[in-house]
Scaffold this active site. Structure first.
Site, PDB file in Angstrom:
ATOM      1  N   GLU A   9      -3.975  -9.851   3.303  1.00 39.26           N
ATOM      2  CA  GLU A   9      -4.873  -9.527   4.487  1.00 39.26           C
ATOM      3  C   GLU A   9      -5.990 -10.405   4.502  1.00 39.26           C
ATOM      4  O   GLU A   9      -6.252 -10.957   5.694  1.00 39.26           O
ATOM      5  CB  GLU A   9      -5.243  -8.100   4.715  1.00 39.26           C
ATOM      6  CG  GLU A   9      -4.173  -7.047   5.056  1.00 39.26           C
ATOM      7  CD  GLU A   9      -3.419  -6.615   3.847  1.00 39.26           C
ATOM      8  OE1 GLU A   9      -2.435  -5.674   4.088  1.00 39.26           O
ATOM      9  OE2 GLU A   9      -3.371  -7.270   2.756  1.00 39.26           O
ATOM     10  N   GLU A  44       1.029  -1.365  -0.078  1.00 39.47           N
ATOM     11  CA  GLU A  44      -0.071   0.045   0.125  1.00 39.47           C
ATOM     12  C   GLU A  44       0.897   1.192  -0.027  1.00 39.47           C
ATOM     13  O   GLU A  44       0.489   2.117  -0.837  1.00 39.47           O
ATOM     14  CB  GLU A  44      -1.013   0.107   1.178  1.00 39.47           C
ATOM     15  CG  GLU A  44      -2.030  -1.027   1.105  1.00 39.47           C
ATOM     16  CD  GLU A  44      -2.945  -0.919   2.412  1.00 39.47           C
ATOM     17  OE1 GLU A  44      -4.241  -1.146   2.258  1.00 39.47           O
ATOM     18  OE2 GLU A  44      -2.508  -0.768   3.525  1.00 39.47           O
TER      19      GLU A  44
END
Length: 261
Positions: free
Chosen positions: A135, A115
């Site tokens: 995730e 990210e």
């Protein structure tokens, strides 16, 4: 002659030269982004933003990896809200900076590390780097990626990466638009240095204003989207048994036992 200055902090190293600031993530062995690193990144970006002579920021990982992501231990119920606030504060600062940001990616670039790299203006990666948003395997999701990844790679590619949590190579990351270019490992430094040198010759004021114009529309949606993703994460996801189970299983080094309806 202006000399470069180098600042050592416990989790990052910031080196400033005329027009260029370099930030190196240093938390061996995989440069995991923990709460202290988030604080130091926030401090470094704030200080860099205040220096008008700096036009570009280069971000890299020390050693063999960019970053394996945010510390899983920071996702526990007693820490997750503070973690999201700190990490997304860093993300918002980099998204909103007037400086041109360049990520140099090698080795692991996963989760929060991916990210952090993906929101940079320019991204150069080794072709063998390992990119991914794993995730979902912890019963969670990556808020920044669910907000902004589709704008970079398209909705189908974004859904594939986020919903499966699969890892892709740097070459595939470049082919989908997650990175500008994938190169052999021994060429990464030269490619990044060429980009930094080229940008250093351009007007800092023009670069800042042009960057603002490029993202004028997207930035509005990013702010709203990330706020919404944070709310869903805290109000819905973190109240599920599976989110707690996924994090605990990772910390206890065992397979998660998902709740079946």
């Amino acid at each position: 002659m202006t000399m470069a200055t180098e600042t050592h902090i416990s989790r990052i190293v910031t080196k400033v030269q005329p027009s260029v600031a370099r930030i190196s993530l240093r938390n061996p062995p995989l440069n995991v982004i923990d709460l202290p690193m988030m604080d130091e990144l926030a401090q470094a970006t704030s200080e860099i933003e205040a220096r008008s002579e700096i036009s570009t920021i280069g971000i890299s990982g020390h050693g063999s990896s960019f970053s394996a992501g945010v510390d899983v231990a920071a996702h526990t119920p007693d820490k997750v809200e503070a973690m999201l606030s700190k990490f997304h504060g860093v993300i918002r600062a980099l998204v909103g900076t007037k400086k041109v940001t360049i990520a140099a990616v090698n080795g692991h670039c996963l989760g929060g590390g991916a990210e952090l790299a993906m929101i940079c203006d320019l991204v150069y990666t080794t072709d063998e780097a390992q990119w991914g948003f794993p995730e979902i395997k912890l019963g969670c999701y990556p808020p920044v990626a669910v907000t902004a990844l589709a704008a970079l790679v398209g909705q189908k590619h974004a859904a594939d990466l986020i919903l499966t949590g699969r890892t892709i190579s740097g070459s595939e990351a470049a082919s989908t638009g997650l990175a500008n270019r994938a190169v052999p490992k021994d060429q990464l430094e030269d490619v990044v240095e060429d980009a930094l040198e080229h940008l250093s010759k351009l007007s800092p004021a023009a670069l800042a204003i042009t960057k603002e114009a490029i993202y004028a529309w997207d930035s509005i949606h990013f702010d709203k989207g990330l706020a919404r993703a944070e709310k869903i994460y805290l109000d819905e996801l973190m109240k599920t048994e599976d989110a707690r189970e996924g994090i605990n299983a990772f910390l206890e080094k065992r397979e998660p036992q998902w709740k079946r309806k």
